[in-house]
Motif scaffolding. Structure first.
Motif, PDB file in Angstrom:
ATOM      1  N   VAL A 122       0.760  -1.180   0.086  1.00  0.00           N
ATOM      2  CA  VAL A 122      -0.146  -0.049  -0.066  1.00  0.00           C
ATOM      3  C   VAL A 122       0.774   1.265   0.169  1.00  0.00           C
ATOM      4  O   VAL A 122       1.836   1.085   0.594  1.00  0.00           O
ATOM      5  N   HIS A 123       0.579   2.301  -0.767  1.00  0.00           N
ATOM      6  CA  HIS A 123       1.230   3.398  -0.962  1.00  0.00           C
ATOM      7  C   HIS A 123       0.873   4.444   0.093  1.00  0.00           C
ATOM      8  O   HIS A 123      -0.593   4.686   0.029  1.00  0.00           O
ATOM      9  N   PHE A 124       1.573   4.920   0.903  1.00  0.00           N
ATOM     10  CA  PHE A 124       1.313   5.889   1.818  1.00  0.00           C
ATOM     11  C   PHE A 124       1.505   7.419   1.762  1.00  0.00           C
ATOM     12  O   PHE A 124       2.921   7.581   1.693  1.00  0.00           O
ATOM     13  N   THR A 125       1.056   8.346   1.425  1.00  0.00           N
ATOM     14  CA  THR A 125       1.386   9.751   1.452  1.00  0.00           C
ATOM     15  C   THR A 125       0.842  10.354   2.693  1.00  0.00           C
ATOM     16  O   THR A 125      -0.246  10.212   2.836  1.00  0.00           O
ATOM     17  N   VAL A 126       2.064  10.507   3.500  1.00  0.00           N
ATOM     18  CA  VAL A 126       1.931  11.056   4.820  1.00  0.00           C
ATOM     19  C   VAL A 126       2.067  12.679   4.830  1.00  0.00           C
ATOM     20  O   VAL A 126       3.287  13.010   4.475  1.00  0.00           O
ATOM     21  N   ILE A 127       1.146  13.435   5.325  1.00  0.00           N
ATOM     22  CA  ILE A 127       1.367  14.848   5.429  1.00  0.00           C
ATOM     23  C   ILE A 127       1.722  15.232   6.828  1.00  0.00           C
ATOM     24  O   ILE A 127       1.092  14.907   7.778  1.00  0.00           O
ATOM     25  N   ILE A 128       2.923  15.826   6.964  1.00  0.00           N
ATOM     26  CA  ILE A 128       3.327  15.941   8.465  1.00  0.00           C
ATOM     27  C   ILE A 128       3.363  17.499   8.440  1.00  0.00           C
ATOM     28  O   ILE A 128       3.485  18.288   7.567  1.00  0.00           O
ATOM     29  N   ASN A 129       3.053  17.836   9.761  1.00  0.00           N
ATOM     30  CA  ASN A 129       2.795  19.289  10.036  1.00  0.00           C
ATOM     31  C   ASN A 129       3.402  19.890  11.400  1.00  0.00           C
ATOM     32  O   ASN A 129       2.621  19.728  12.332  1.00  0.00           O
ATOM     33  N   PRO A 130       4.749  20.168  11.293  1.00  0.00           N
ATOM     34  CA  PRO A 130       5.420  20.465  12.799  1.00  0.00           C
ATOM     35  C   PRO A 130       4.476  21.509  13.430  1.00  0.00           C
ATOM     36  O   PRO A 130       4.216  21.691  14.488  1.00  0.00           O
ATOM     37  N   SER A 131       4.208  22.559  12.731  1.00  0.00           N
ATOM     38  CA  SER A 131       3.774  24.005  13.421  1.00  0.00           C
ATOM     39  C   SER A 131       3.172  24.778  12.240  1.00  0.00           C
ATOM     40  O   SER A 131       3.561  26.014  11.842  1.00  0.00           O
ATOM     41  N   SER A 132       1.667  24.335  11.833  1.00  0.00           N
ATOM     42  CA  SER A 132       1.093  24.859  10.725  1.00  0.00           C
ATOM     43  C   SER A 132       1.983  25.262   9.515  1.00  0.00           C
ATOM     44  O   SER A 132       1.770  26.222   9.112  1.00  0.00           O
ATOM     45  N   THR A 136       9.009  28.428  12.301  1.00  0.00           N
ATOM     46  CA  THR A 136      10.071  29.500  11.881  1.00  0.00           C
ATOM     47  C   THR A 136      11.485  29.394  12.102  1.00  0.00           C
ATOM     48  O   THR A 136      12.059  30.136  11.590  1.00  0.00           O
ATOM     49  N   SER A 137      11.690  28.257  12.763  1.00  0.00           N
ATOM     50  CA  SER A 137      12.996  27.614  12.607  1.00  0.00           C
ATOM     51  C   SER A 137      13.551  27.091  11.467  1.00  0.00           C
ATOM     52  O   SER A 137      13.003  26.260  10.716  1.00  0.00           O
ATOM     53  N   THR A 138      14.792  27.030  11.305  1.00  0.00           N
ATOM     54  CA  THR A 138      15.616  26.183  10.493  1.00  0.00           C
ATOM     55  C   THR A 138      15.179  24.695  10.224  1.00  0.00           C
ATOM     56  O   THR A 138      14.994  24.134   9.313  1.00  0.00           O
ATOM     57  N   LEU A 139      15.177  24.270  11.527  1.00  0.00           N
ATOM     58  CA  LEU A 139      14.797  22.875  11.789  1.00  0.00           C
ATOM     59  C   LEU A 139      13.658  22.669  12.692  1.00  0.00           C
ATOM     60  O   LEU A 139      13.723  23.620  13.838  1.00  0.00           O
ATOM     61  N   PRO A 140      12.800  21.695  12.901  1.00  0.00           N
ATOM     62  CA  PRO A 140      11.878  21.444  13.976  1.00  0.00           C
ATOM     63  C   PRO A 140      12.837  20.747  15.247  1.00  0.00           C
ATOM     64  O   PRO A 140      14.138  20.818  15.221  1.00  0.00           O
ATOM     65  N   ASP A 141      12.149  20.664  16.342  1.00  0.00           N
ATOM     66  CA  ASP A 141      12.907  20.147  17.277  1.00  0.00           C
ATOM     67  C   ASP A 141      13.231  18.698  17.375  1.00  0.00           C
ATOM     68  O   ASP A 141      13.120  17.929  16.427  1.00  0.00           O
ATOM     69  N   ALA A 142      13.996  18.268  18.368  1.00  0.00           N
ATOM     70  CA  ALA A 142      14.799  16.913  18.294  1.00  0.00           C
ATOM     71  C   ALA A 142      13.660  15.958  18.194  1.00  0.00           C
ATOM     72  O   ALA A 142      14.084  14.761  17.537  1.00  0.00           O
ATOM     73  N   ALA A 143      12.389  15.849  18.683  1.00  0.00           N
ATOM     74  CA  ALA A 143      11.494  14.722  18.346  1.00  0.00           C
ATOM     75  C   ALA A 143      11.280  14.401  16.910  1.00  0.00           C
ATOM     76  O   ALA A 143      11.059  13.467  16.539  1.00  0.00           O
ATOM     77  N   PHE A 144      11.139  15.676  16.141  1.00  0.00           N
ATOM     78  CA  PHE A 144      10.768  15.430  14.663  1.00  0.00           C
ATOM     79  C   PHE A 144      11.947  14.848  14.019  1.00  0.00           C
ATOM     80  O   PHE A 144      11.995  14.146  13.041  1.00  0.00           O
ATOM     81  N   ILE A 179       8.157  26.550   2.066  1.00  0.00           N
ATOM     82  CA  ILE A 179       8.835  25.622   1.100  1.00  0.00           C
ATOM     83  C   ILE A 179      10.405  25.319   1.098  1.00  0.00           C
ATOM     84  O   ILE A 179      10.865  24.268   1.106  1.00  0.00           O
ATOM     85  N   ASN A 180      10.808  26.637   0.915  1.00  0.00           N
ATOM     86  CA  ASN A 180      12.263  26.390   1.197  1.00  0.00           C
ATOM     87  C   ASN A 180      12.895  25.860   2.211  1.00  0.00           C
ATOM     88  O   ASN A 180      13.993  25.429   2.614  1.00  0.00           O
ATOM     89  N   THR A 181      12.276  26.050   3.677  1.00  0.00           N
ATOM     90  CA  THR A 181      12.576  25.568   4.803  1.00  0.00           C
ATOM     91  C   THR A 181      12.534  24.081   4.879  1.00  0.00           C
ATOM     92  O   THR A 181      13.506  23.330   5.223  1.00  0.00           O
ATOM     93  N   TYR A 182      11.437  23.566   4.187  1.00  0.00           N
ATOM     94  CA  TYR A 182      11.393  22.041   4.104  1.00  0.00           C
ATOM     95  C   TYR A 182      12.344  21.562   3.181  1.00  0.00           C
ATOM     96  O   TYR A 182      13.009  20.487   3.491  1.00  0.00           O
ATOM     97  N   ALA A 188      20.342  21.187   6.415  1.00  0.00           N
ATOM     98  CA  ALA A 188      20.609  21.736   7.666  1.00  0.00           C
ATOM     99  C   ALA A 188      20.669  20.755   8.825  1.00  0.00           C
ATOM    100  O   ALA A 188      21.508  20.768   9.925  1.00  0.00           O
ATOM    101  N   ALA A 189      20.009  19.481   8.736  1.00  0.00           N
ATOM    102  CA  ALA A 189      20.335  18.286   9.678  1.00  0.00           C
ATOM    103  C   ALA A 189      21.399  17.572   9.285  1.00  0.00           C
ATOM    104  O   ALA A 189      21.574  16.683  10.157  1.00  0.00           O
ATOM    105  N   ASN A 190      22.048  17.946   8.089  1.00  0.00           N
ATOM    106  CA  ASN A 190      23.221  16.935   7.600  1.00  0.00           C
ATOM    107  C   ASN A 190      22.675  15.355   7.750  1.00  0.00           C
ATOM    108  O   ASN A 190      23.591  14.497   8.115  1.00  0.00           O
ATOM    109  N   ASN A 191      21.375  15.431   7.236  1.00  0.00           N
ATOM    110  CA  ASN A 191      20.803  13.867   7.217  1.00  0.00           C
ATOM    111  C   ASN A 191      19.902  13.814   6.184  1.00  0.00           C
ATOM    112  O   ASN A 191      18.911  14.277   6.108  1.00  0.00           O
ATOM    113  N   ALA A 192      20.233  13.010   5.035  1.00  0.00           N
ATOM    114  CA  ALA A 192      19.650  12.857   3.754  1.00  0.00           C
ATOM    115  C   ALA A 192      18.287  12.306   4.333  1.00  0.00           C
ATOM    116  O   ALA A 192      17.243  12.359   3.536  1.00  0.00           O
TER     117      ALA A 192
END
Length: 337
Positions: A122-132, A136-144, A179-182, A188-192
């Protein structure tokens, strides 16, 4: 869902014939939930030869079967999706789209991850939404930072980032910044593996405006140009109802319905989806929530499947918590395709 071969059309016709006479009872819905952990033995209804048709059912069945044939014919002649990224999805038969706006506290993403693992076809398109949006930060928090790679490591998952557009009234520069932040997340995370591979443009318009077509065309071009959103660079717009045809080629997928179950049934009665006749189902998505417990799931899936290929169905009206209804939807969908 899309059925483009004669054998697939015949299979769907038989499926619809078997499904329509079944009553929408709470007892059957309970049976679906009881069976959700026996995924590979899941049953979506009795075979048609075990069901004695009641008065008036033959006409209804023939009507739906004819509609399925018409849908398949329309799909075969429809234009392809807006970009080649859709080919990544097309190899898998059953497709769901999940607005997953849940903060990744320990265990909160586990139900979705379990479903993804249980159903690799099954193909899952999953929409994630850290903060609407990405925040405003370059990266979300450590949990994300920890959670997103556990999602994107699955080959049957396409994670995309939520961006509000306010019907095209939000400043273009602000939307582009999101869009550019995503797109910058992997760098920014040095993680592909900390990446989304597309964008969900929420609150899209439905009425035609040359200015708005240009607005969303600009955004779609930006999304497709970003290496950090590749290789899929998938574009989804969400007008929530069938939009003017001018918007459809801009996106890889358009959400043509997002409302409660009662509104969905009203839309069917009002022939609302006539506006998208001839559009490939592979480029359309539907989200139906607030589904009552007594609704016969296979019949609902057949209804939604005549409109779009990507599907979300939920009991609740919130995307902020996991909806266990999808634990029944996915295996039922697998049985029907």
């Amino acid at each position: 869902m899309v059925w483009t071969t004669p054998s697939r059309v015949l299979g769907v016709m038989l499926g619809c014939i078997a499904l329509l006479p079944a009553p929408a009872t709470a007892a059957h819905h309970h049976h679906l939930h009881q069976r959700q952990h026996h995924h590979h033995g899941y049953s979506v209804g009795p075979p048609m030869w075990q069901t004695r048709p009641q008065a008036g059912e033959t006409t209804a069945t023939a009507t739906v079967a004819a509609s399925v044939i018409a849908s398949a014919s329309a799909v075969s002649s429809a234009q392809p999706a807006a970009s080649s990224s859709a080919s990544t999805i097309s190899s898998l038969k059953a497709k769901v789209i999940i607005p997953f706006y849940i903060y990744p506290d320990p265990g909160k993403w586990t139900p979705l991850l379990n479903l993804i693992t249980t159903f690799p076809d099954v193909h899952f398109t999953v929409i994630i939404n850290p903060s609407s949006g990405p925040g405003t930060s370059t990266l979300p928090d450590a949990a994300f930072l920890s959670a997103v790679p556990t999602l994107t490591q699955h080959s049957n998952v396409l994670a995309i980032g939520y961006v509000p557009t306010q019907k095209g009234t939000r400043a273009l520069a602000d939307v582009e910044r999101d869009i550019n932040t995503y797109a910058n997340w992997p760098t920014a995370a040095n993680n592909a593996s900390f990446a989304v591979h597309g964008i969900f443009l929420d609150e899209a318009p439905n009425a035609y405006s040359a200015e708005l077509v240009s607005y969303y065309s600009t955004l779609a071009s930006l999304i497709r140009s970003k290496t950090g959103l590749g290789p899929e660079n998938y574009v989804v717009t969400n007008p929530g109802i069938p939009p003017d045809q001018a918007y459809l080629p801009l996106a890889d997928s358009t959400v043509v319905f997002e409302s409660p179950y009662t509104s969905f049934q009203d839309a069917i009665k009002a022939d609302t989806f006539r506006a998208i006749n001839g559009t490939s189902h592979s480029t359309l998505a539907s989200m139906v929530y607030g589904i009552p417990d007594g609704v016969h799931l296979p019949t609902l899936l057949a209804q939604v499947g005549q409109i779009s290929e990507q599907i979300f169905l939920g009991n609740t009206s919130s995307y902020m918590a996991w909806d266990p209804y999808m634990d029944s939807v996915v295996p039922a969908l697998v049985e029907m395709v």
